[in-house]
Design a protein around this motif. Sequence first.
Motif, PDB file in Angstrom:
ATOM      1  N   ARG A   3      59.406  24.046  56.816  1.00 13.94           N
ATOM      2  CA  ARG A   3      59.407  25.647  57.706  1.00 13.94           C
ATOM      3  C   ARG A   3      59.106  26.374  56.141  1.00 13.94           C
ATOM      4  NH1 ARG A   3      62.248  27.124  62.357  1.00 13.94           N
ATOM      5  NH2 ARG A   3      62.892  25.233  61.843  1.00 13.94           N
ATOM      6  N   GLN A   4      60.268  26.067  54.880  1.00 17.44           N
ATOM      7  CA  GLN A   4      60.445  27.408  53.563  1.00 17.44           C
ATOM      8  C   GLN A   4      59.239  27.810  52.962  1.00 17.44           C
ATOM      9  OE1 GLN A   4      62.646  29.249  56.002  1.00 17.44           O
ATOM     10  NE2 GLN A   4      62.946  29.628  53.276  1.00 17.44           N
ATOM     11  N   ALA A   5      58.300  26.016  52.432  1.00 18.08           N
ATOM     12  CA  ALA A   5      57.159  26.209  51.880  1.00 18.08           C
ATOM     13  C   ALA A   5      55.788  27.039  53.026  1.00 18.08           C
ATOM     14  CB  ALA A   5      56.439  25.371  52.022  1.00 18.08           C
ATOM     15  N   SER A   6      56.222  26.426  54.598  1.00 18.62           N
ATOM     16  CA  SER A   6      54.769  27.400  55.016  1.00 18.62           C
ATOM     17  C   SER A   6      55.093  29.164  55.493  1.00 18.62           C
ATOM     18  CB  SER A   6      54.905  27.002  56.784  1.00 18.62           C
ATOM     19  OG  SER A   6      56.332  27.264  57.319  1.00 18.62           O
ATOM     20  N   ILE A   7      56.659  29.432  54.726  1.00 18.97           N
ATOM     21  CA  ILE A   7      56.440  31.278  55.246  1.00 18.97           C
ATOM     22  C   ILE A   7      56.369  31.391  53.504  1.00 18.97           C
ATOM     23  CG2 ILE A   7      58.913  32.685  55.534  1.00 18.97           C
ATOM     24  CD1 ILE A   7      60.035  30.522  57.412  1.00 18.97           C
ATOM     25  N   GLY A   8      57.192  30.678  52.942  1.00 20.20           N
ATOM     26  CA  GLY A   8      56.229  31.386  50.941  1.00 20.20           C
ATOM     27  C   GLY A   8      55.158  31.930  51.437  1.00 20.20           C
ATOM     28  N   VAL A   9      54.134  30.758  51.939  1.00 12.10           N
ATOM     29  CA  VAL A   9      52.854  30.956  51.625  1.00 12.10           C
ATOM     30  C   VAL A   9      52.456  32.230  52.804  1.00 12.10           C
ATOM     31  CG1 VAL A   9      51.619  29.023  50.766  1.00 12.10           C
ATOM     32  CG2 VAL A   9      52.105  29.802  53.692  1.00 12.10           C
ATOM     33  N   HIS A 131      42.720  28.636  51.412  1.00 10.33           N
ATOM     34  CA  HIS A 131      41.368  29.968  51.346  1.00 10.33           C
ATOM     35  C   HIS A 131      42.523  30.891  50.036  1.00 10.33           C
ATOM     36  CE1 HIS A 131      38.927  29.417  54.602  1.00 10.33           C
ATOM     37  NE2 HIS A 131      39.601  28.390  54.557  1.00 10.33           N
ATOM     38  N   PHE A 132      43.070  30.261  50.049  1.00 10.73           N
ATOM     39  CA  PHE A 132      44.504  31.758  48.792  1.00 10.73           C
ATOM     40  C   PHE A 132      42.991  31.691  47.501  1.00 10.73           C
ATOM     41  CE2 PHE A 132      48.570  31.921  50.864  1.00 10.73           C
ATOM     42  CZ  PHE A 132      48.286  32.526  51.866  1.00 10.73           C
ATOM     43  N   ALA A 133      43.039  30.668  47.433  1.00 17.41           N
ATOM     44  CA  ALA A 133      42.251  30.541  45.900  1.00 17.41           C
ATOM     45  C   ALA A 133      41.167  31.015  45.605  1.00 17.41           C
ATOM     46  CB  ALA A 133      41.998  28.324  45.951  1.00 17.41           C
ATOM     47  N   LEU A 134      40.067  30.702  47.064  1.00 20.95           N
ATOM     48  CA  LEU A 134      39.137  31.646  47.666  1.00 20.95           C
ATOM     49  C   LEU A 134      38.992  33.287  46.982  1.00 20.95           C
ATOM     50  CD1 LEU A 134      37.161  29.710  50.270  1.00 20.95           C
ATOM     51  CD2 LEU A 134      36.172  30.058  47.438  1.00 20.95           C
ATOM     52  N   ILE A 135      40.636  33.521  47.389  1.00 20.54           N
ATOM     53  CA  ILE A 135      40.552  35.193  48.195  1.00 20.54           C
ATOM     54  C   ILE A 135      40.892  35.843  46.378  1.00 20.54           C
ATOM     55  CG2 ILE A 135      42.639  36.876  48.318  1.00 20.54           C
ATOM     56  CD1 ILE A 135      42.496  35.009  50.610  1.00 20.54           C
ATOM     57  N   ARG A 136      41.939  34.901  45.646  1.00 19.98           N
ATOM     58  CA  ARG A 136      42.047  34.724  43.947  1.00 19.98           C
ATOM     59  C   ARG A 136      40.599  34.717  43.395  1.00 19.98           C
ATOM     60  NH1 ARG A 136      46.300  32.489  41.400  1.00 19.98           N
ATOM     61  NH2 ARG A 136      46.062  33.896  39.461  1.00 19.98           N
ATOM     62  N   ILE A 137      39.680  33.705  44.028  1.00 17.62           N
ATOM     63  CA  ILE A 137      38.109  34.910  42.897  1.00 17.62           C
ATOM     64  C   ILE A 137      37.811  35.595  43.148  1.00 17.62           C
ATOM     65  CG2 ILE A 137      36.303  33.718  42.700  1.00 17.62           C
ATOM     66  CD1 ILE A 137      36.685  30.272  43.364  1.00 17.62           C
ATOM     67  N   GLY A 138      37.818  36.340  44.467  1.00 21.30           N
ATOM     68  CA  GLY A 138      37.565  37.057  44.712  1.00 21.30           C
ATOM     69  C   GLY A 138      38.137  38.318  44.303  1.00 21.30           C
ATOM     70  N   ILE A 139      38.811  38.457  44.139  1.00 26.86           N
ATOM     71  CA  ILE A 139      40.430  39.861  43.863  1.00 26.86           C
ATOM     72  C   ILE A 139      40.080  39.762  42.255  1.00 26.86           C
ATOM     73  CG2 ILE A 139      42.372  40.373  43.115  1.00 26.86           C
ATOM     74  CD1 ILE A 139      43.159  39.726  45.930  1.00 26.86           C
ATOM     75  N   GLN A 140      39.583  38.717  41.589  1.00 29.26           N
ATOM     76  CA  GLN A 140      39.074  39.065  40.119  1.00 29.26           C
ATOM     77  C   GLN A 140      38.266  38.707  38.706  1.00 29.26           C
ATOM     78  OE1 GLN A 140      40.297  34.456  39.096  1.00 29.26           O
ATOM     79  NE2 GLN A 140      42.542  34.709  38.122  1.00 29.26           N
ATOM     80  N   GLU A 141      37.450  38.692  39.978  1.00 35.29           N
ATOM     81  CA  GLU A 141      35.682  39.280  40.218  1.00 35.29           C
ATOM     82  C   GLU A 141      36.035  40.809  40.355  1.00 35.29           C
ATOM     83  OE1 GLU A 141      33.126  37.829  38.135  1.00 35.29           O
ATOM     84  OE2 GLU A 141      35.448  35.952  38.360  1.00 35.29           O
ATOM     85  N   HIS A 142      36.425  41.340  41.323  1.00 33.44           N
ATOM     86  CA  HIS A 142      35.896  42.561  42.039  1.00 33.44           C
ATOM     87  C   HIS A 142      37.539  43.367  41.961  1.00 33.44           C
ATOM     88  CE1 HIS A 142      32.485  41.685  43.483  1.00 33.44           C
ATOM     89  NE2 HIS A 142      32.398  40.358  43.064  1.00 33.44           N
ATOM     90  N   PHE A 143      38.406  43.513  41.664  1.00 35.91           N
ATOM     91  CA  PHE A 143      39.588  43.793  41.738  1.00 35.91           C
ATOM     92  C   PHE A 143      40.370  43.786  40.941  1.00 35.91           C
ATOM     93  CE2 PHE A 143      38.026  43.479  46.046  1.00 35.91           C
ATOM     94  CZ  PHE A 143      37.550  44.163  46.475  1.00 35.91           C
ATOM     95  N   LYS A 144      39.970  43.270  39.511  1.00 38.89           N
ATOM     96  CA  LYS A 144      41.120  43.793  38.315  1.00 38.89           C
ATOM     97  C   LYS A 144      42.508  44.411  38.054  1.00 38.89           C
ATOM     98  CE  LYS A 144      36.670  42.690  35.937  1.00 38.89           C
ATOM     99  NZ  LYS A 144      36.377  41.037  35.944  1.00 38.89           N
ATOM    100  N   HIS A 145      42.466  45.317  38.729  1.00 35.83           N
ATOM    101  CA  HIS A 145      43.725  46.107  39.153  1.00 35.83           C
ATOM    102  C   HIS A 145      44.872  44.782  39.805  1.00 35.83           C
ATOM    103  CE1 HIS A 145      41.531  47.631  42.098  1.00 35.83           C
ATOM    104  NE2 HIS A 145      43.152  48.013  42.793  1.00 35.83           N
ATOM    105  N   ILE A 146      44.670  45.080  40.916  1.00 27.17           N
ATOM    106  CA  ILE A 146      45.562  43.965  41.603  1.00 27.17           C
ATOM    107  C   ILE A 146      46.541  43.045  40.808  1.00 27.17           C
ATOM    108  CG2 ILE A 146      45.742  42.210  44.088  1.00 27.17           C
ATOM    109  CD1 ILE A 146      44.685  45.243  44.151  1.00 27.17           C
ATOM    110  N   GLN A 147      47.793  43.007  41.362  1.00 23.27           N
ATOM    111  CA  GLN A 147      48.171  41.621  40.304  1.00 23.27           C
ATOM    112  C   GLN A 147      49.095  40.394  40.555  1.00 23.27           C
ATOM    113  OE1 GLN A 147      49.769  42.000  37.114  1.00 23.27           O
ATOM    114  NE2 GLN A 147      48.628  44.033  36.747  1.00 23.27           N
ATOM    115  N   ILE A 148      47.993  39.374  40.934  1.00 24.30           N
ATOM    116  CA  ILE A 148      48.156  37.689  40.935  1.00 24.30           C
ATOM    117  C   ILE A 148      49.319  37.145  40.914  1.00 24.30           C
ATOM    118  CG2 ILE A 148      46.943  35.722  41.733  1.00 24.30           C
ATOM    119  CD1 ILE A 148      44.584  37.688  41.990  1.00 24.30           C
ATOM    120  N   GLU A 149      50.453  36.506  41.653  1.00 25.80           N
ATOM    121  CA  GLU A 149      51.174  35.997  41.145  1.00 25.80           C
ATOM    122  C   GLU A 149      49.905  34.666  40.579  1.00 25.80           C
ATOM    123  OE1 GLU A 149      54.429  33.292  43.271  1.00 25.80           O
ATOM    124  OE2 GLU A 149      53.787  35.212  44.702  1.00 25.80           O
ATOM    125  N   PRO A 150      51.002  34.027  40.003  1.00 23.42           N
ATOM    126  CA  PRO A 150      50.412  33.005  39.076  1.00 23.42           C
ATOM    127  C   PRO A 150      50.219  31.591  39.850  1.00 23.42           C
ATOM    128  CG  PRO A 150      52.301  33.322  37.769  1.00 23.42           C
ATOM    129  CD  PRO A 150      52.118  34.387  38.729  1.00 23.42           C
TER     130      PRO A 150
END
Length: 170
Positions: A3-9, A131-150
């Motif tokens: 439950r906590q892991a799902s809430i965490g994501v 899907h977060f991994a895909l979102i991460r790729i999009g943000i890293q390529e197009h929105f470099k000002h966004i801070q992404i948690e490691p």
Amino acid sequence: MTRQASIGVIKQLRDLLSQLTPHEYTENLAVLNHSSIGQHVRHTIEFFQCLIKGSLIGIVDYDGRERNLLIETNLPFALNILTDIEHSITTEPDLCRKLKIRANYDGSNFELIESNFMRELVYMIEHSIHHFALIRIGIQEHFKHIQIEPTFGVAYSTIKYKQEILVFEN
């Protein structure tokens, strides 16, 4: 723990989305095959919604989900739904609730597969991280000002493995 892991994501996604503008959320990105961050978020949210709705009747049908375009085009709306999903998971009284998953792979026949709410939460975690991994790729390529948690878009098993390697190397 599940439950906590799902809430965490869900919280991870909400924290990341809170940094995006509505335009960034809906922009079609070449690196994502011209889909948007919002489309990946919609897909992820709808799977959670299917689980929650289906758990009330005992049958979950991920393929038959409602495709609500408002989720992919309206960032504040998507953020509100994430809050609702978190509340539903937090207040779920029976994580072992038996469910049947409706599966249809040939377009005409379907099967009902035995499962339970917690097993499906495990699936939600893994599906979301993918899907977060895909979102991460999009943000890293197009929105470099966004801070992404490691750890955003990284499987729990990969995080654990990398931590073990660091301990072993030191």
